[in-house]
Design an enzyme around this catalytic site. Sequence first.
Site, short mmCIF file in Angstrom:
data_model
loop_
_atom_site.label_atom_id
_atom_site.label_comp_id
_atom_site.label_asym_id
_atom_site.label_seq_id
_atom_site.Cartn_x
_atom_site.Cartn_y
_atom_site.Cartn_z
N VAL A 1 0.81 -1.22 0.00
CA VAL A 1 0.00 0.00 0.00
C VAL A 1 0.84 1.27 0.00
O VAL A 1 0.30 2.37 -0.12
CB VAL A 1 -1.01 0.03 1.18
CG1 VAL A 1 -2.02 -1.09 1.07
CG2 VAL A 1 -0.29 0.00 2.53
N ASN B 1 -7.40 -1.87 5.64
CA ASN B 1 -7.05 -2.56 6.89
C ASN B 1 -5.53 -2.66 7.12
O ASN B 1 -5.08 -2.72 8.26
CB ASN B 1 -7.67 -3.96 6.87
CG ASN B 1 -7.01 -4.90 7.86
OD1 ASN B 1 -7.34 -4.92 9.03
ND2 ASN B 1 -6.05 -5.70 7.39
N TYR C 1 2.74 5.22 15.95
CA TYR C 1 1.51 4.49 15.59
C TYR C 1 0.27 5.34 15.88
O TYR C 1 -0.58 5.54 15.00
CB TYR C 1 1.46 3.18 16.40
CG TYR C 1 0.22 2.37 16.17
CD1 TYR C 1 0.02 1.69 14.97
CD2 TYR C 1 -0.76 2.26 17.16
CE1 TYR C 1 -1.13 0.93 14.77
CE2 TYR C 1 -1.90 1.50 16.96
CZ TYR C 1 -2.08 0.83 15.77
OH TYR C 1 -3.21 0.09 15.55
N ALA C 2 0.18 5.86 17.12
CA ALA C 2 -1.02 6.60 17.51
C ALA C 2 -1.19 7.86 16.65
O ALA C 2 -2.31 8.20 16.26
CB ALA C 2 -0.94 6.96 18.99
N SER D 1 -0.11 8.31 13.58
CA SER D 1 -0.53 7.93 12.22
C SER D 1 -2.01 7.56 12.20
O SER D 1 -2.73 7.89 11.26
CB SER D 1 0.33 6.77 11.69
OG SER D 1 0.03 5.55 12.35
N1 LIG Z 1 -5.41 -6.09 16.63
C1 LIG Z 1 -5.79 -5.02 17.28
O1 LIG Z 1 -6.09 -5.07 18.50
C2 LIG Z 1 -5.90 -3.68 16.59
C3 LIG Z 1 -6.23 -2.56 17.36
C4 LIG Z 1 -6.34 -1.33 16.73
C5 LIG Z 1 -6.16 -1.22 15.36
N2 LIG Z 1 -5.84 -2.32 14.64
C6 LIG Z 1 -5.62 -2.13 13.20
O2 LIG Z 1 -6.27 -3.14 12.45
C7 LIG Z 1 -5.49 -3.46 11.29
C8 LIG Z 1 -5.19 -4.96 11.27
O3 LIG Z 1 -4.50 -5.31 12.45
P1 LIG Z 1 -4.07 -6.81 12.81
O4 LIG Z 1 -3.99 -6.87 14.29
O5 LIG Z 1 -4.92 -7.77 12.07
O6 LIG Z 1 -2.56 -6.82 12.24
P2 LIG Z 1 -1.69 -7.97 11.54
O7 LIG Z 1 -0.29 -7.55 11.72
O8 LIG Z 1 -2.08 -9.31 12.04
O9 LIG Z 1 -2.11 -7.87 9.99
C9 LIG Z 1 -1.72 -6.78 9.21
C10 LIG Z 1 -1.68 -7.20 7.75
O10 LIG Z 1 -1.29 -6.06 6.97
C11 LIG Z 1 -0.31 -6.48 6.03
N3 LIG Z 1 0.56 -5.36 5.66
C12 LIG Z 1 1.54 -4.79 6.40
N4 LIG Z 1 2.18 -3.85 5.71
C13 LIG Z 1 1.59 -3.81 4.47
C14 LIG Z 1 1.81 -3.05 3.30
N5 LIG Z 1 2.79 -2.14 3.24
N6 LIG Z 1 1.02 -3.28 2.23
C15 LIG Z 1 0.04 -4.22 2.27
N7 LIG Z 1 -0.21 -4.97 3.35
C16 LIG Z 1 0.56 -4.78 4.44
C17 LIG Z 1 0.46 -7.59 6.73
O11 LIG Z 1 1.16 -8.41 5.82
C18 LIG Z 1 -0.66 -8.31 7.46
O12 LIG Z 1 -1.24 -9.31 6.67
C19 LIG Z 1 -4.24 -2.59 11.37
O13 LIG Z 1 -4.42 -1.42 10.61
C20 LIG Z 1 -4.15 -2.24 12.83
O14 LIG Z 1 -3.44 -1.05 13.09
C21 LIG Z 1 -5.70 -3.54 15.22
#
Ligand SMILES: NC(=O)c1ccc[n+]([C@@H]2O[C@H](COP(=O)([O-])OP(=O)(O)OC[C@H]3O[C@@H](n4cnc5c(N)ncnc54)[C@H](O)[C@@H]3O)[C@@H](O)[C@H]2O)c1
Length: 269
Positions: A65, A91, A156-157, A159
Site C-alpha cells: 500500500v 485494513n 503508531y497513535a 498515524s
Molecule cells: N489487533 C488489534 O487489536 C488492533 C487494534 C487497533 C487497530 N488495529 C488495526 O487493524 C489493522 C489490522 O491489524 P491486525 O492486528 O490484524 O494486524 P496484523 O499484523 O495481524 O495484519 C496486518 C496485515 O497487513 C499487512 N501489511 C503490512 N504492511 C503492508 C503493506 N505495506 N502493504 C500491504 N499490506 C501490508 C500484513 O502483511 C498483514 O497481513 C491494522 O491497521 C491495525 O493497526 C488492530
Amino acid sequence: MNIDLSGKVAVVTGAGRGIGREIALTLAQEGVITVITDIQEDLLAAVGSEFALNGYPGSQYLCDVRSAAQIQQVIDQIVEKYGRIDILVNNAGIAGGAPIDVLAEEVWDLNFDINLKGTFLMCKAVAPVMKRQKSGRIINAASFAAIVPSYGSAAYASSKAGVEQFTRVLAGELGPWNIAVNCYAPGMIPTDMNHFADLQEPQQQRLLDTLTFRHWGKKDDVAHLICFLASDFAGYITGTMIDISGGKLATQIPRIAYEKAASEGAYEF
Ligand SMILES: NC(=O)c1ccc[n+]([C@@H]2O[C@H](COP(=O)([O-])OP(=O)(O)OC[C@H]3O[C@@H](n4cnc5c(N)ncnc54)[C@H](O)[C@@H]3O)[C@@H](O)[C@H]2O)c1
C-alpha cells in the site's frame, strides 16, 4: 432484517492474516466478490486457498500500500475484471513503536507510510471509480490509540489519529457522489501484531482491567462492523469513527463492576 451484500465488489488491504483475513472471509461468506491484497505473498496465497476451498468469489493481488504504482495497477485490473468497486477496506497496518528517546526515524516513517499514506493512496486510486458509480463505501482502520494513546506509541497513535482526520476530510469531499467514508477504532484484539493472548497472565489481567466488557475483542467483532458499515443499514453514516474497544472509554474503573459481580457470584476472575 438481513444484511444483503451479495454481488457487491470489495477490496480489502492487508487481508493475508489477522483482522483483514477475517474481514475478507466474512464479506465473501456474505456473497461479496472479495479482492484480497497483501504485501506478504505466502499469507495471500494461504487465504486465496481458503477462498478456493469454499468456492468464494474474488481474486488476490500482491500489493504494497506504500506504492502508488502497484495500487493503480491492481485497481485497474479489478475494474477491468469486475467493472466496479463498491467497498474499500483499508485494513493494512503496522504498529511499530518505542519511547521518544529511542524512537527511530525509520520506525516513525514506516508507521506513517503504511498506516496513513497507504490509506491515502488506496483512496486516491479508488475514489474515481466510486465517483463514476456515484456510490461507494470506504472503511479505514484507525485504532483506539487514535483516541487515547498508550506509552511508546507516538508513531503508531499519531498515524492512526491522521487516519481519523483524513477520513473526515474525505467524507466531506466525496459526499456529493454518495460515497460514505468512515473509520473504526478497535481496542484489544489478539493478533500476530500484538500477541496480547501470549502475554503472561498478570499482564493480560492488567490490560483486561481497562475494559468495560472484560474480555479480548474478536476478529469477527470487527468483520461484523465492516459488514454493517458496507450495508444499506449504514446508509446515513459518514465521516465518523466507530469505537469498537469493549468500552475502554465508557467507565473510569471497569473492574469495580466486576468485583461487585464476583461478590454476587456472577463473575469469576
Ligand atoms: N489487533 C488489534 O487489536 C488492533 C487494534 C487497533 C487497530 N488495529 C488495526 O487493524 C489493522 C489490522 O491489524 P491486525 O492486528 O490484524 O494486524 P496484523 O499484523 O495481524 O495484519 C496486518 C496485515 O497487513 C499487512 N501489511 C503490512 N504492511 C503492508 C503493506 N505495506 N502493504 C500491504 N499490506 C501490508 C500484513 O502483511 C498483514 O497481513 C491494522 O491497521 C491495525 O493497526 C488492530
